[in-house]
Design an enzyme around this catalytic site. Sequence first.
Site, PDB file in Angstrom:
ATOM      1  N   ALA A 227     -11.378   5.469   4.208  1.00 45.67           N
ATOM      2  CA  ALA A 227     -10.504   4.879   5.211  1.00 45.67           C
ATOM      3  C   ALA A 227     -10.629   5.699   6.490  1.00 45.67           C
ATOM      4  O   ALA A 227     -11.076   6.844   6.459  1.00 45.67           O
ATOM      5  CB  ALA A 227      -9.069   4.902   4.705  1.00 45.67           C
TER       6      ALA A 227
ATOM      7  N   GLY B  65     -11.915   4.944   0.225  1.00 46.00           N
ATOM      8  CA  GLY B  65     -12.000   3.508   0.474  1.00 46.00           C
ATOM      9  C   GLY B  65     -13.437   3.001   0.432  1.00 46.00           C
ATOM     10  O   GLY B  65     -13.685   1.846   0.085  1.00 46.00           O
TER      11      GLY B  65
ATOM     12  N   GLU C 185     -14.171   2.492  -3.066  1.00 49.55           N
ATOM     13  CA  GLU C 185     -13.336   1.373  -3.525  1.00 49.55           C
ATOM     14  C   GLU C 185     -13.915   0.027  -3.081  1.00 49.55           C
ATOM     15  O   GLU C 185     -13.804  -0.960  -3.791  1.00 49.55           O
ATOM     16  CB  GLU C 185     -11.907   1.552  -3.002  1.00 49.55           C
ATOM     17  CG  GLU C 185     -11.211   2.747  -3.670  1.00 49.55           C
ATOM     18  CD  GLU C 185      -9.834   3.013  -3.095  1.00 49.55           C
ATOM     19  OE1 GLU C 185      -9.768   3.376  -1.902  1.00 49.55           O
ATOM     20  OE2 GLU C 185      -8.844   2.839  -3.817  1.00 49.55           O
TER      21      GLU C 185
ATOM     22  N   GLU D 205      -9.228  11.365  -2.096  1.00 51.58           N
ATOM     23  CA  GLU D 205      -7.912  11.195  -1.463  1.00 51.58           C
ATOM     24  C   GLU D 205      -6.932  12.302  -1.819  1.00 51.58           C
ATOM     25  O   GLU D 205      -6.067  12.674  -1.029  1.00 51.58           O
ATOM     26  CB  GLU D 205      -7.302   9.849  -1.863  1.00 51.58           C
ATOM     27  CG  GLU D 205      -7.897   8.656  -1.158  1.00 51.58           C
ATOM     28  CD  GLU D 205      -9.159   8.129  -1.815  1.00 51.58           C
ATOM     29  OE1 GLU D 205      -9.747   8.831  -2.664  1.00 51.58           O
ATOM     30  OE2 GLU D 205      -9.550   7.005  -1.457  1.00 51.58           O
TER      31      GLU D 205
END
Length: 692
Positions: free
Chosen positions: A65, A104, A107, A127
């Site tokens: 992210a 992310g 993911e 994370e």
Amino acid sequence: MTEINSVTRLERDGDVALVILNSPPVNALSANVRDGLSEGFKQAIASDAKAIVLICDGRTFIAGADITEFGGAMKGASLPEVQATMENSPKPVVAAIHGTALGGGLEVALCAHYRVAVPTARLGLPEVNLGLLPGAGGTQRLPRIAGVEKALEMMTSGRHAPAKEALAMGLVDEIVEEGKLREGAVGFARKLVAEGKPLVKVRDNNAKLEAAKGHPEIFADFRKANARKFRGFLAPEYNIRCVEAAVNSASFDEGLAVERKLFMELMTGPQSAAQRYYFFAERTAAKIPDVPDDTPLREIKKVGVLGAGTMGGGISMNFANVGIPVTIVEVKQDALERGLTTIRKNYERSRGAKPEETEARMSRLTGSLELEALADCDLIIEAVFERMDIKKDVFTRLDKIAKPGAILASNTSYLNVDEIASVTSRPQDVIGLHFFSPANVMKLLEIIRGEKTAKDVIATSMKLAKQIGKIAVLAGVCPGFIGNRMLSQRQREANKLVLEGAMPWDIDRVLYDFGFPMGPFAMSDLAGLDIGWVKENSKGETLRDVLCEMDRRGQKTGAGFYDYDENRTAKPSPVTEKIINDFIAKSGRNPRKISDEEILERCIFPMINEGVKILEEGKAIRASDIDVVWVNGYGWPVYRGGPMFYGDQIGGPAKVLAKMQEFQGAMGDDFKPSARLEKLAADGGKFADLNK
Ligand code: CAA
């Protein structure tokens, strides 16, 4: 080729569509990237392509992210929408991974039906290091694909798994040739189509979860085995709970709901705020305003180290580890041999040490008893006894021997680098490189800029720090620089508190509970109380004098502030307590009950005040640099961001000033607030304002 937006384009290679991201530096999932992915996949699905490859330009696949977006309102397409579009695509989607697929990024890749990677790629869910958990289905998909144990380990460590390991755990389906990712991924996609392979949705794959059902001990054992490592941190526990939810929930979506709830809790909490701040603090520390990135560097092909003791040995290992030959100079043969033997033992003892690697590293170390052996070194670091006269003597001699342009560095932790430089004819080449003990392990390197230190010497030192895996912070010349200067504030208060009625173990407990690995007295016992203590000069005037005179010199003698059993477990000592009480009685004062709150505030607030002074004097560039020093060199818990960040979290300059004034009124000028602190508080400012 179709341009989707400024960071995304759609290309065709025969019957395969390629969604290509190009958002430097790390293709993070910013609003623009999410929009591009959303639209790119929609168009690819609507086209007549038979398969879709997601691939990135630049140095890496999506590295996560966009952390800069956290804490603000989210714009653009949502990540779950993008993921659903990919996962529900009626044609196979292949993620093509190079560099790092992190957070992310992984993911997203887990919503492709297949993944291919080059051998140097690394995959992970880091994370946890930002005080978070993977909030885009990673906690539910990773255990489904890699199994519960592997997922727990990867998510709570944040480790990046190399491609080969990712292949073994099913995270990657095929490894393709380095440098040929695009061709490899397109070929793989064509093969899928030709062989009519199914569209694998990781979310539907429950077999590995079934294996963990009815085995709560997996989680209990994991928590127990890692209790020490996770102490104080919220995120590892929340990551574990998500994996538990993956196993115990009735459906994927139910598990996802748990993930969402816990993610939001972490994201809005103080720990993640601190850890996200810290992520950028560490990267900002590398930037020196008046030393541009393109400053030409001096070439460092050979390093010389003076002193083969604990410090010199540790320093030398850093360079040998990255292939730089080191000449170590000692005064006596036996000290040199002892030093080299210790280095070898350290290598052999390190985890996963391969004998051939140890030999290769040892072969880069050359011992000598002659200072002249350093004549061809590009960088010479002295790690001799911490006394100005000795340092000056060493630098006077080095000045005569070192080749022109060589960097002359002192590992001093306290002394005036300008004074040391003044004995040479080349003060522009002199710098402080303050390593922390054990120097082969500790991440921090304080780089001390003298008044005359040349910019290319600073730039070269910063770059070299990165090369040897250190986190460097630039400091100016002042006693103790950033770290030790602030530490001495804490130490002074800790010592005073003891003479007012708090016991060493009370103070240690408060600081341990705050999140430090140990308190100052346990630390002294570990290091040895007799460092810098001279028997002949000892007059029993301080607690330390008395303890040393009784041969209570710390863990190594089985007793110090604490008593130690045969396993070196510390116990509060009645002997120490009596000595303390005698000292207090002699001072004519009565011991008083001191609250944990007072202990903490008296240890920490003067440090923050000193940090402000350091900035006021221009000895640190920014407040966040101070935090980087404390997190990396002194065990300040990263989930509290560092002393300056913490100061803001607990009420900012106004609160710290009020407490300093209160203490000053009661106890005198050890608590004198700095002028800058007073001004900050008067202006309603924050410590973060000192970053500007
Ligand atoms: N968001 C925003 N900026 C980022 C970023 C991210 N995720 N990752 C790196 N950057 C920036 C850095 O701040 C740095 O910027 P400057 O050059 O301006 O200082 C630049 O990218 C390069 O980064 P590094 O200096 O760290 O480069 P590196 O090559 O040493 O390391 C890396 C590259 C391994 C990707 C490293 O940057 C890294 O670990 N990044 C963080 C990865 C991460 O934690 N991802 C998970 C994010 S959270 C998440 O994804 C939540 C979720 O579930 C949706």
